[in-house]
Design a protein around this motif. Structure first.
Motif, PDB file in Angstrom:
ATOM      1  N   ASN A   1       0.821  -1.207   0.000  1.00 53.18           N
ATOM      2  CA  ASN A   1       0.000   0.000   0.000  1.00 53.18           C
ATOM      3  C   ASN A   1       0.858   1.262   0.000  1.00 53.18           C
ATOM      4  OD1 ASN A   1      -2.391  -1.426  -0.072  1.00 53.18           O
ATOM      5  ND2 ASN A   1      -2.615  -1.461   2.152  1.00 53.18           N
TER       6      ASN A   1
ATOM      7  N   LYS B   1       2.145   1.684  -3.533  1.00 55.22           N
ATOM      8  CA  LYS B   1       1.085   2.198  -4.407  1.00 55.22           C
ATOM      9  C   LYS B   1       0.912   3.702  -4.219  1.00 55.22           C
ATOM     10  CE  LYS B   1      -1.992  -1.792  -4.900  1.00 55.22           C
ATOM     11  NZ  LYS B   1      -3.350  -2.281  -4.571  1.00 55.22           N
ATOM     12  N   LEU B   2       0.914   4.140  -2.969  1.00 56.62           N
ATOM     13  CA  LEU B   2       0.776   5.561  -2.680  1.00 56.62           C
ATOM     14  C   LEU B   2       1.959   6.346  -3.242  1.00 56.62           C
ATOM     15  CD1 LEU B   2      -0.699   7.886  -1.296  1.00 56.62           C
ATOM     16  CD2 LEU B   2       0.524   7.296   0.803  1.00 56.62           C
TER      17      LEU B   2
ATOM     18  N   LEU C   1       3.881   5.531  -5.759  1.00 55.32           N
ATOM     19  CA  LEU C   1       3.794   5.526  -7.221  1.00 55.32           C
ATOM     20  C   LEU C   1       2.744   6.511  -7.713  1.00 55.32           C
ATOM     21  CD1 LEU C   1       4.783   4.290  -9.852  1.00 55.32           C
ATOM     22  CD2 LEU C   1       3.101   2.482  -9.559  1.00 55.32           C
ATOM     23  N   ALA C   2       1.604   6.558  -7.044  1.00 62.11           N
ATOM     24  CA  ALA C   2       0.556   7.504  -7.438  1.00 62.11           C
ATOM     25  C   ALA C   2       1.027   8.944  -7.238  1.00 62.11           C
ATOM     26  CB  ALA C   2      -0.706   7.241  -6.632  1.00 62.11           C
ATOM     27  N   THR C   3       1.723   9.198  -6.138  1.00 61.04           N
ATOM     28  CA  THR C   3       2.249  10.538  -5.877  1.00 61.04           C
ATOM     29  C   THR C   3       3.267  10.929  -6.940  1.00 61.04           C
ATOM     30  OG1 THR C   3       1.901  10.231  -3.518  1.00 61.04           O
ATOM     31  CG2 THR C   3       3.417  11.974  -4.161  1.00 61.04           C
TER      32      THR C   3
ATOM     33  N   ALA D   1       3.435   9.819  -9.998  1.00 62.70           N
ATOM     34  CA  ALA D   1       2.739  10.046 -11.270  1.00 62.70           C
ATOM     35  C   ALA D   1       2.133  11.449 -11.312  1.00 62.70           C
ATOM     36  CB  ALA D   1       1.660   8.987 -11.472  1.00 62.70           C
ATOM     37  N   LEU D   2       1.548  11.888 -10.205  1.00 60.63           N
ATOM     38  CA  LEU D   2       0.980  13.235 -10.158  1.00 60.63           C
ATOM     39  C   LEU D   2       2.062  14.307 -10.288  1.00 60.63           C
ATOM     40  CD1 LEU D   2      -1.689  12.797  -7.355  1.00 60.63           C
ATOM     41  CD2 LEU D   2      -2.104  13.143  -9.801  1.00 60.63           C
TER      42      LEU D   2
ATOM     43  N   ASP E   1       3.228  14.431 -13.900  1.00 59.69           N
ATOM     44  CA  ASP E   1       2.264  15.141 -14.735  1.00 59.69           C
ATOM     45  C   ASP E   1       2.390  16.651 -14.556  1.00 59.69           C
ATOM     46  OD1 ASP E   1       1.247  12.823 -15.780  1.00 59.69           O
ATOM     47  OD2 ASP E   1      -0.513  12.769 -14.458  1.00 59.69           O
TER      48      ASP E   1
END
Length: 66
Positions: free
Chosen positions: A13, A16-17, A19-21, A23-24, A27
């Protein structure tokens, strides 16, 4: 569930957090560097690129618009 399983789930978890951070953040960086729209549609005065690379990107953008 044993302690090892819960530790693996927690680590998954966390990854995942992270990786999501990432990605943002990527971007947001690409929007700044690529000259995309900024928040509220306001152009920023500064640039994240050094002057020589900024010039190169501007030239590429001009060529793409033609």
């Amino acid at each position: 569930m044993d302690r090892r399983d819960s530790a693996r789930i927690e680590e998954r978890n966390n990854l995942k957090l992270a990786l999501a951070t990432f990605a943002l953040q990527l971007d947001a960086f690409e929007m700044r560097v690529g000259g995309g729209p900024s928040r509220a549609g306001i152009k920023r005065e500064g640039s994240a690129l050094p002057a020589d690379l900024r010039h190169e990107v501007q030239e590429e953008n001009r060529g793409a618009r033609r």
